[in-house]
Design an enzyme around this catalytic site. Sequence first.
Site, PDB file in Angstrom:
ATOM      1  N   HIS A  82      38.070 -15.291  52.577  1.00  0.00           N
ATOM      2  CA  HIS A  82      38.085 -13.830  52.419  1.00  0.00           C
ATOM      3  C   HIS A  82      39.513 -13.329  52.486  1.00  0.00           C
ATOM      4  CE1 HIS A  82      35.665 -10.197  52.124  1.00  0.00           C
ATOM      5  NE2 HIS A  82      36.668  -9.602  52.742  1.00  0.00           N
ATOM      6  N   SER A 183      34.190  -5.177  59.272  1.00  0.00           N
ATOM      7  CA  SER A 183      33.735  -5.281  57.888  1.00  0.00           C
ATOM      8  C   SER A 183      33.757  -6.738  57.412  1.00  0.00           C
ATOM      9  CB  SER A 183      34.658  -4.414  57.014  1.00  0.00           C
ATOM     10  OG  SER A 183      34.510  -4.718  55.661  1.00  0.00           O
TER      11      SER A 183
HETATM   12  N1  URA Z   1      37.941  -6.589  52.961  1.00  0.00           N
HETATM   13  C1  URA Z   1      36.768  -6.236  53.534  1.00  0.00           C
HETATM   14  O1  URA Z   1      35.738  -6.846  53.274  1.00  0.00           O
HETATM   15  N2  URA Z   1      36.760  -5.216  54.387  1.00  0.00           N
HETATM   16  C2  URA Z   1      37.865  -4.523  54.717  1.00  0.00           C
HETATM   17  O2  URA Z   1      37.777  -3.624  55.509  1.00  0.00           O
HETATM   18  C3  URA Z   1      39.080  -4.889  54.106  1.00  0.00           C
HETATM   19  C4  URA Z   1      39.101  -5.933  53.223  1.00  0.00           C
END
Ligand code: URA
Length: 436
Positions: A82, A183
């Site tokens: 991610h 998040s």
């Molecule tokens: N990527 C995400 O999934 N959430 C965020 O808040 C920032 C980047």
Amino acid sequence: MNPVEIIIKKRNGAELVASEIKFFVEGYLTGNVSDYQMSAFLMSIYFKGMTPLETSTLTDIMLHSGKVLDLSDIKGIKVDKHSTGGVGDKTSLIIAPIAAAAGVPVPMISGRGLGHSGGTLDKLESIPGFRTDLSIYEYIKSLKKIGAVLIGQTEEIAPADKKIYALRDVTGTIESIPLICGSIMSKKLAEGIDGLVLDVKTGIGAFMKTYEDSEKLALNLKSIADSFSKKTIAFITLMDQPLGNAVGNWLEVVESVECLRGKDVPDLMEISLNLSGAMIYLGGKASSIEEGIEISKDLINSGKAYRKFLEIVDNQNGDISYIENLEKYPKSKNVIEVKAKTSGYINSINAFEIGMVGIELGAGRMKHDDAIDPKAGFLFNKKVGDYVNKGELLVKVFTDKNEIDPSDDGLLRVEKSFMINAKKPEKIPIIRKIIN
Ligand code: URA
């Protein structure tokens, strides 16, 4: 409990207890907390921050707002990656097929564009027919069959992030370490991974502009992952100028396909190979990141990574004829060439400005229900360190809009985002740190 009291408590900088955070997040999902109350709550967190305990509580509540998948009956060490968000950051499209082709199962839950940054889901959905809204059944079936699956937050998996993410995008509440942690980690922990590679961006085009803040975010993310016993490697990488040459959803798909077919876009491929190398290493298919990088290169050269990308697209209902024949895609009505006003070395390209003008072009959203123009964006002809002659092409701008917001003249903003100077800039390594 009263939402207003909780907003005021956070606004005044006090530490919230678990029941208060739970009340707010769950209330937002059931409709007992309104959009405007959640916006105020997010803004108070933005200004007052959260303690480590509040941050891990928020993550846990967001994680359990939906199902937490158990993929233990799928063979192999499941690894995802991610990024914390950047401009032109299309590495997921390149590395998911590479890692899957190496035999590492890749379950990936991504987001849409956020603020000035692009999102993997919007890029994938620019491929005609591509579905990012698979059910849990389809998600697991796809992972078993193809070895990689890329979807978004759903009503079933990480629904709190789905709703809060869309609201943060349009309320100026993105650049907050606890909100980013909640998040990212709620999605990642829900998807059933064993390992995670994090690409924490730093610089003007990142949400964390300073190295210190980026490192703090990386350590926070890593400590949450560690507390859930996930093997994690965090990279801190430069996001000063757009990554690669393409910015904009379909344009980024095209660049990713070209890289999977063997094109070398130096900055993009340096980061992509390191990230896929780390995924292959965490997935137990290499004894080091370096060996994972060599495996990644072989998978590109043999065409296996590209074929895996076609399989992923086909499996998720995407029309692969657009991938096999990239020219088939509809074209933007307007292609505007921005040229250099002076000769010299490009010292910087303000990625944040490019991302913001990209939204005006139609590549991102101003309101959460705005439609995206998948064709809109930029193709850079010059990057930082290149020499440019006066009158030479810097970047092509693609849009269906006849005029980009005349009130702030988007094209002028694009031109001004290039800093051209007689002095050649020093080359700064794009990978600033690896936290393993
Ligand atoms: N990527 C995400 O999934 N959430 C965020 O808040 C920032 C980047």
